[in-house]
Structures are given as C-alpha cells and as structure tokens.
Design a protein around this motif. Structure first.
Motif, mmCIF file in Angstrom:
data_model
loop_
_atom_site.group_PDB
_atom_site.id
_atom_site.type_symbol
_atom_site.label_atom_id
_atom_site.label_comp_id
_atom_site.label_asym_id
_atom_site.label_seq_id
_atom_site.Cartn_x
_atom_site.Cartn_y
_atom_site.Cartn_z
ATOM 1 N N LEU A 140 -49.047 27.652 -2.191
ATOM 2 C CA LEU A 140 -49.281 26.327 -2.773
ATOM 3 C C LEU A 140 -48.816 26.204 -4.221
ATOM 4 C CD1 LEU A 140 -52.730 25.517 -1.140
ATOM 5 C CD2 LEU A 140 -50.557 24.386 -0.704
ATOM 6 N N ALA A 141 -48.750 27.331 -4.930
ATOM 7 C CA ALA A 141 -48.310 27.281 -6.328
ATOM 8 C C ALA A 141 -46.866 26.811 -6.435
ATOM 9 C CB ALA A 141 -48.452 28.659 -6.972
ATOM 10 N N TYR A 142 -46.078 27.061 -5.384
ATOM 11 C CA TYR A 142 -44.645 26.729 -5.441
ATOM 12 C C TYR A 142 -44.331 25.355 -4.869
ATOM 13 C CZ TYR A 142 -44.898 31.747 -5.906
ATOM 14 O OH TYR A 142 -45.254 33.003 -6.315
ATOM 15 N N THR A 143 -45.290 24.769 -4.181
ATOM 16 C CA THR A 143 -44.994 23.532 -3.469
ATOM 17 C C THR A 143 -45.919 22.393 -3.877
ATOM 18 O OG1 THR A 143 -46.381 24.319 -1.647
ATOM 19 C CG2 THR A 143 -44.020 24.708 -1.443
ATOM 20 N N TRP A 179 -42.868 17.466 3.536
ATOM 21 C CA TRP A 179 -41.948 17.700 2.429
ATOM 22 C C TRP A 179 -41.813 16.481 1.524
ATOM 23 C CZ3 TRP A 179 -40.157 21.490 -0.334
ATOM 24 C CH2 TRP A 179 -40.357 22.775 0.168
ATOM 25 N N GLN A 180 -41.972 15.287 2.094
ATOM 26 C CA GLN A 180 -41.988 14.089 1.245
ATOM 27 C C GLN A 180 -43.205 14.170 0.308
ATOM 28 O OE1 GLN A 180 -39.896 10.871 1.454
ATOM 29 N NE2 GLN A 180 -40.801 10.897 -0.593
ATOM 30 N N LEU A 181 -44.343 14.609 0.848
ATOM 31 C CA LEU A 181 -45.556 14.731 0.025
ATOM 32 C C LEU A 181 -45.345 15.770 -1.077
ATOM 33 C CD1 LEU A 181 -48.251 14.787 2.865
ATOM 34 C CD2 LEU A 181 -47.629 12.836 1.432
ATOM 35 N N ILE A 182 -44.713 16.885 -0.700
ATOM 36 C CA ILE A 182 -44.450 17.945 -1.686
ATOM 37 C C ILE A 182 -43.552 17.403 -2.804
ATOM 38 C CG2 ILE A 182 -43.232 20.143 -2.059
ATOM 39 C CD1 ILE A 182 -44.173 20.929 0.821
ATOM 40 N N LEU A 183 -42.491 16.696 -2.403
ATOM 41 C CA LEU A 183 -41.541 16.188 -3.405
ATOM 42 C C LEU A 183 -42.177 15.127 -4.294
ATOM 43 C CD1 LEU A 183 -38.511 16.191 -1.009
ATOM 44 C CD2 LEU A 183 -38.609 17.445 -3.166
ATOM 45 N N ASP A 184 -42.987 14.254 -3.697
ATOM 46 C CA ASP A 184 -43.672 13.231 -4.504
ATOM 47 C C ASP A 184 -44.536 13.900 -5.567
ATOM 48 O OD1 ASP A 184 -42.511 11.284 -2.976
ATOM 49 O OD2 ASP A 184 -44.291 10.864 -1.757
ATOM 50 N N LEU A 186 -44.228 17.064 -6.726
ATOM 51 C CA LEU A 186 -43.414 17.784 -7.714
ATOM 52 C C LEU A 186 -42.876 16.808 -8.758
ATOM 53 C CD1 LEU A 186 -41.373 20.370 -5.581
ATOM 54 C CD2 LEU A 186 -43.331 20.819 -7.064
ATOM 55 N N ARG A 187 -42.510 15.601 -8.295
ATOM 56 C CA ARG A 187 -42.001 14.587 -9.221
ATOM 57 C C ARG A 187 -43.103 14.194 -10.203
ATOM 58 N NH1 ARG A 187 -41.219 10.830 -5.874
ATOM 59 N NH2 ARG A 187 -39.297 11.645 -4.968
ATOM 60 N N ASP A 188 -44.296 13.958 -9.668
ATOM 61 C CA ASP A 188 -45.432 13.600 -10.529
ATOM 62 C C ASP A 188 -45.724 14.696 -11.553
ATOM 63 O OD1 ASP A 188 -45.699 11.262 -9.181
ATOM 64 O OD2 ASP A 188 -47.455 11.860 -7.998
ATOM 65 N N LEU A 189 -45.512 15.928 -11.156
ATOM 66 C CA LEU A 189 -45.806 17.064 -12.044
ATOM 67 C C LEU A 189 -44.626 17.398 -12.950
ATOM 68 C CD1 LEU A 189 -47.514 19.447 -9.448
ATOM 69 C CD2 LEU A 189 -48.658 18.198 -11.274
ATOM 70 N N ASP A 190 -43.536 16.623 -12.772
ATOM 71 C CA ASP A 190 -42.310 16.893 -13.511
ATOM 72 C C ASP A 190 -41.806 18.320 -13.224
ATOM 73 O OD1 ASP A 190 -40.260 16.010 -15.071
ATOM 74 O OD2 ASP A 190 -41.186 16.595 -16.982
ATOM 75 N N GLN A 191 -41.883 18.675 -11.955
ATOM 76 C CA GLN A 191 -41.451 20.026 -11.541
ATOM 77 C C GLN A 191 -40.356 19.954 -10.476
ATOM 78 O OE1 GLN A 191 -45.005 22.004 -10.167
ATOM 79 N NE2 GLN A 191 -45.722 22.465 -12.223
ATOM 80 N N MET A 192 -39.558 18.895 -10.476
ATOM 81 C CA MET A 192 -38.547 18.735 -9.435
ATOM 82 C C MET A 192 -37.530 19.880 -9.412
ATOM 83 S SD MET A 192 -38.947 16.334 -7.253
ATOM 84 C CE MET A 192 -37.429 15.659 -6.572
ATOM 85 N N ASP B 171 -34.526 10.878 4.505
ATOM 86 C CA ASP B 171 -35.264 10.653 3.266
ATOM 87 C C ASP B 171 -35.857 11.975 2.769
ATOM 88 O OD1 ASP B 171 -34.817 7.903 3.105
ATOM 89 O OD2 ASP B 171 -36.309 7.556 4.678
ATOM 90 N N PRO B 172 -36.222 12.086 1.527
ATOM 91 C CA PRO B 172 -35.838 11.177 0.438
ATOM 92 C C PRO B 172 -34.384 11.423 0.022
ATOM 93 C CG PRO B 172 -37.265 12.936 -0.391
ATOM 94 C CD PRO B 172 -37.147 13.142 1.079
ATOM 95 N N PHE B 173 -33.670 10.344 -0.227
ATOM 96 C CA PHE B 173 -32.231 10.415 -0.523
ATOM 97 C C PHE B 173 -31.940 11.271 -1.762
ATOM 98 C CE2 PHE B 173 -28.330 8.556 -2.468
ATOM 99 C CZ PHE B 173 -27.439 8.907 -1.471
ATOM 100 N N GLU B 174 -32.825 11.173 -2.752
ATOM 101 C CA GLU B 174 -32.556 11.853 -4.035
ATOM 102 C C GLU B 174 -32.451 13.377 -3.922
ATOM 103 O OE1 GLU B 174 -37.044 11.068 -5.396
ATOM 104 O OE2 GLU B 174 -35.950 12.332 -6.796
ATOM 105 N N ILE B 175 -33.015 13.970 -2.858
ATOM 106 C CA ILE B 175 -32.899 15.436 -2.751
ATOM 107 C C ILE B 175 -31.811 15.851 -1.770
ATOM 108 C CG2 ILE B 175 -35.249 15.980 -3.508
ATOM 109 C CD1 ILE B 175 -34.405 16.411 0.137
ATOM 110 N N ARG B 176 -31.071 14.897 -1.251
ATOM 111 C CA ARG B 176 -30.077 15.262 -0.227
ATOM 112 C C ARG B 176 -28.884 16.013 -0.829
ATOM 113 N NH1 ARG B 176 -32.372 16.173 4.478
ATOM 114 N NH2 ARG B 176 -34.314 15.024 4.294
ATOM 115 N N VAL B 177 -28.519 15.731 -2.060
ATOM 116 C CA VAL B 177 -27.482 16.540 -2.717
ATOM 117 C C VAL B 177 -28.078 17.892 -3.137
ATOM 118 C CG1 VAL B 177 -25.891 16.716 -4.667
ATOM 119 C CG2 VAL B 177 -26.066 14.560 -3.398
ATOM 120 N N PRO B 178 -29.260 17.907 -3.786
ATOM 121 C CA PRO B 178 -29.883 19.201 -4.089
ATOM 122 C C PRO B 178 -30.086 20.075 -2.842
ATOM 123 C CG PRO B 178 -30.996 17.481 -5.317
ATOM 124 C CD PRO B 178 -29.982 16.794 -4.440
ATOM 125 N N ARG B 179 -30.380 19.431 -1.710
ATOM 126 C CA ARG B 179 -30.580 20.216 -0.489
ATOM 127 C C ARG B 179 -29.269 20.888 -0.062
ATOM 128 N NH1 ARG B 179 -33.865 21.605 3.473
ATOM 129 N NH2 ARG B 179 -33.073 21.545 5.591
#
Lengths: 222, 311
Positions: A140-143, A179-184, A186-192, B171-179
């Motif tokens: 969980l620390a990484y995701t 993975w959408q939840l993870i990315l959302d 990470l974005r909120d945490l500024d860890q993209m 989706d999400p489109f923004e990570i499709r290049v990073p992926r």
C-alpha cells in the motif's frame, strides 16, 4: 474484519438432514459486526429451521448459543458441556471459527452456516466491501494506500489494463477500476511520479501459495 | 533505433531496416481441426509480414497459441505468439516461452489477458502471477541475460522479438503515454495498439509518445479493424470496454445502405491506414480483421501496402 454471508437456507437444511438436536452457535466477532453470524442472526436462523422442520412434520430441537469468538480456544471451550449433548453444531462463524470448533470437538459434525466472503469493511450499515486479500506483503505504501491486488480484478501490479473505462472496471460498470482509484489518490498526494516505477514481480510465498500460514510471537511462547 | 537484430524474426528485420511493417491476426479454432488454420493461412499468406495468433481471446477456449503458430509456420507464414498472464503462472509461462522458441516461433506478444468473465468459463480461477509489464521483463531476462526468473541459467536461450499491446483509448488518458514508457523500460521492442477509430485522440497520444522520444525506442504499429456492418460498429462502440468509436463514424456506417456497409467498413480502414502512414512515429499497421481474414489482402492492397517487401 472478516465478512461472511449466510448460506442459502435450502443448503443449510440439507446439512441438518437426519439430525434431531443441534446447536446453532453464533460468534461475537467480525460476523456480528457484519450482521450475519451474531446473537440476532442465531435467533432468526434457529426460528426459521424450527418452523421449516415443524412444517415437514420432522421437528428439531435447537440450542441457541453465541460465544465471544469462535477463533479462540478459550471461548470455544465454553460450549464443552453442550456439544456432547447435540447431534451436530451449525456454526455461524467464519471459516476460521468453524475449523477451531471442528478441531476442538472431534466427535461432533460441524457445519458452516456462512460463506466466508472477504476481508473488508462496512461503508455504511449493511454494506460491506472487500479491501484486502491477505497477500502477506503489503504494497500500500507504493500505491497511494489503495491495494492493486484486492481492488484490480486482475490484481495487476502495473495497471491499469486496457479495459478501464470512465473509472470503471471492464468486468462490471458497477465496479470501480482499482488503478483509477490508485491514480486519483497519487495525483491528490502529488506522487504521480511513482506511477512510472515498475512494481517488481511479486513473491507469493507470503500469500497462501506458500502453504498454510502461521504468525508466532516468540515472546509469548512459554 | 538500433538496426541490429536480436532474433531471426522477419518482422524484426523489416522494422529495423526502416520498412513500414504490416501484421495481421489469426484466431485459432474452437476445436482440434488444423484445416481451419491452414485455410486462414491460405487467405493471409503474403498479405502481411507476420500474423498474431491469439491466446484464448476474450477468455473463450480455443486451440493453443503455440500449436496454432506451429501449423501456421508449416504453411510458410511467420506467427506472433500471443501470451496472456491470465492462465499461466511463471513456471508455465517460462516453459511455454522455451517450447515456443524451440518450435521455431520468433515473435511474442505479452498481454495481461481479458478477464475470464467475458468468456465461456467464467467459473475459472485466474492466475495473474505476473502482469504484462512483468511478462515483458521476464522474456527480456530469459533472452538477454539467459536467466530464469528464479535466477538459474538457461541452456539455450529463447530468441524472441518482444511485443506488447497498448490501448491509447482506455482511461485514464493521462497515463497512457507513461504506461507505454513503463513497457519500454521493461524492454518491449514493438507495440501493436488497440483498434484506432478515433484518429484525433490517437494523434494526441502519438504526439505525447513522440514528445518523449518513445517512438525511437519502440516500433509502434497502429491497430486497424474494418467494420463488417453498422451492427458491428455499434457493438464495438457500446459493448467493448476500452474501445473508442466516434459518433461520426457510426453515423457514416448507419447512413450506408446495408449491402454496401462491408465495403464502407473497408474504405474506413484504408483511410485510417493512409493517415497512420503519414503520422510521425508510426512504424507500421496491425490489421485485425476479426473472423474476416479474407479481407486483409484487400485492405493492404487498397492502402498501397502490397506486395510486402522481402528481407
């Protein structure tokens, strides 16, 4: 908590065929919290069984009992006076509780009244969701604090797959894409930037693939 | 991109020599009759440079990818063995990689695999011991380091040209290049994309790819699928996850009289290929004529891709 769901009534009735006196044993732990295996559930199920058997002209005697936890020898011992006196025990605990009972009372058939479904929590009363697959190596620390193993339908460590659509999983539009939840998050945490780190191939020995697991606190062993 | 080939793959040779590559696709039968593949091979021969053999696509049980690939090679075509992570753990994956290479397969496509929910055995237990990115790492390690995942040395390394898929429309489109960047970092050598209908969005993705210089590290083949009918177009638009069919294309198919819809579908595919040929960073096309193999030649011909070069 461990979440359980009651088995279909017909299946339970089939297990009890041929028995004249049983104990329906509730558990005061997780399954009480998720409203499926505690004292109230014992009362409801016992009444249902009695009524069904009376209707068939084949009455059954039921002893209703609930212990603090069935996954603990100390509490399992509390029914030692009752067990020899019944044909069978219908346990309303999770799979762990049923087995602790079966291991303790070797001469009496033990039946599960629940299907143990997952490790999770309640988002609101009567609404439970899975959160952990007990893989034994928490990532969980990484995701971003969201588990790819439990929340992605394919348990992808480097998702999302090509089936993620508008935040939902390809298997069902009512299931969030993990993975959408993870990315959302990470974005909120500024860890993209973490997204581009490849998560290594997992070592599943810590999961059930390594065989039945134990956790021993040496300082408590005497 | 390095011009030096790591394998004996014809597809690799073509791509590394800077030729615009064409790949096709061949779905194995739901039975043990090899004639089905031979017939498809007769339709596909010389119409593209290599042909994907799908691995139980949409989780429907079919003849195995490896055995179908062998039958294809007997017909003189070059297969791309697809492999999904859904059905095999790392032991079976590495074993099948060795077996496929030993049988003469030169190309492999690393995929996660559709969820079994879509197939004819939704009751199955899935595996996903690895994911597609980790599968790329696995083949690279086996080929270039001569080592199994467990660390032991391989005697006789599998020389496979390593591909993967990418869906710019999911989706999400923004990570499709990073992926894609992750797949490149894992060691992928060629990419076949999901079917392209929304060229505008695909162009945006490709711009991101080129801006990061990824097109210089991996060969990108744009995926093209012809519509057989308006019904199929509508089905793909509404029912296939991760598929992006713009309304104007749907309307164009709808406005075409039924008996001309197949021709219109082919016309759209040819137009798509022509635009892809002009797009910076594109190294080829992947024509997926689903259960319509006889049209691959026609599409390639009309798009000016025939005859295929020899290497």
């Amino acid at each position: 908590m461990v979440v359980g769901e009651r088995k279909p009534f017909e299946e339970i009735m089939k297990m009890l065929e041929g028995h004249k006196k049983v104990m329906v044993l509730g558990c005061g732990g997780c399954v009480t919290v998720c409203l499926t295996g505690g004292q109230d559930a014992v009362r409801v199920l016992s009444s249902q069984i009695r009524m069904a058997r009376d209707k068939d002209g084949n009455p059954i005697e039921i002893i209703e009992k609930t212990v603090e936890r069935q996954c603990d020898p100390e509490y399992v011992d509390q029914v030692q006076e009752i067990v020899p006196d019944v044909d069978a025990v219908l346990s309303m605990a999770c799979g762990a509780g049923v087995q602790f009972m079966a291991e303790r009372y070797t001469k009496t058939p033990l039946y599960p009244a629940l299907n143990t479904t997952f490790v999770g929590g309640s988002v609101k009363e009567g609404y439970y969701v899975e959160r952990c697959q007990t893989c034994g190596e928490c990532k969980l620390a990484y995701t971003g604090g969201i588990c790819p193993i439990a929340r992605c339908s394919k348990s992808l460590l480097n998702g999302p797959c090509g089936g993620s659509t508008k935040g939902k999983c390809e298997i069902d539009p009512n299931v969030d894409c993990g993975w959408q939840l993870i990315l959302d998050r990470l974005r909120d945490l500024d860890q993209m930037d973490r997204y581009e780190q490849i998560l290594e191939i997992a070592d599943w020995r810590t999961s059930r693939d390594g065989g039945p697991r134990k956790m021993i606190r040496e300082d408590f062993q005497r | 991109m390095s011009g030096e080939c790591k394998t004996d793959s014809r597809l690799e040779k073509l791509l590394r020599s800077g030729k615009f590559a064409v790949t096709g696709e061949c779905g194995p039968p739901r039975g043990a009759d090899p004639e089905v593949i031979r017939k498809k091979c007769a339709l596909l021969k010389d119409k593209a440079d290599a042909f994907n053999i799908t691995d139980n696509q949409t989780s429907v049980v079919r003849m195995s990818s490896i055995s179908s690939a062998v039958i294809m090679m007997q017909q003189g075509l070059e297969p791309v063995m697809q492999m999904v992570c859904r059905d095999r753990n790392r032991i079976a994956i590495q074993s099948d990689i060795l077996g496929g290479a030993a049988l003469g397969i030169k190309n492999m496509l690393c995929l996660s695999g559709d969820h079994q929910k879509f197939g004819d055995h939704p009751q199955a237990k899935n595996v996903f011991d690895l994911d597609s990115i980790q599968l790329i790492q696995t083949v690279r390690r086996m080929r270039d380091e001569g080592k199994f995942l467990g660390g032991e040395e391989i005697k006789g390394v599998p020389r496979l040209f390593i591909g993967a898929a990418e869906n710019p429309f999911a989706d999400p489109f923004e990570i499709r290049v990073p992926r894609l960047a992750k797949k490149v970092a894992a060691g992928v050598e060629f990419i076949q994309t999901q079917c392209i209908f929304n060229l505008k969005k695909f162009g945006e993705w490709m711009k991101g790819v080129v801006d990061r210089g990824l097109h210089e590290k991996v060969f990108i083949l744009g995926g093209v699928t012809p519509f057989k009918s308006f019904g199929m177009a509508r089905y793909m638009a509404k029912n296939v996850p991760g598929m992006d069919v713009p309304d104007e294309l749907l309307q164009r198919m709808k406005d075409t009289p039924k008996e001309q819809q197949a021709d219109e579908g082919i016309k759209i595919a040819v137009e798509t290929i022509q635009q892809l040929k002009e797009m910076p960073g594109i190294s080829g096309v992947h024509i997926m004529a689903i259960e319509w193999e006889e049209k691959v030649g026609e599409i390639a011909e009309k798009a000016g891709l025939l005859p295929r070069p020899t290497v």
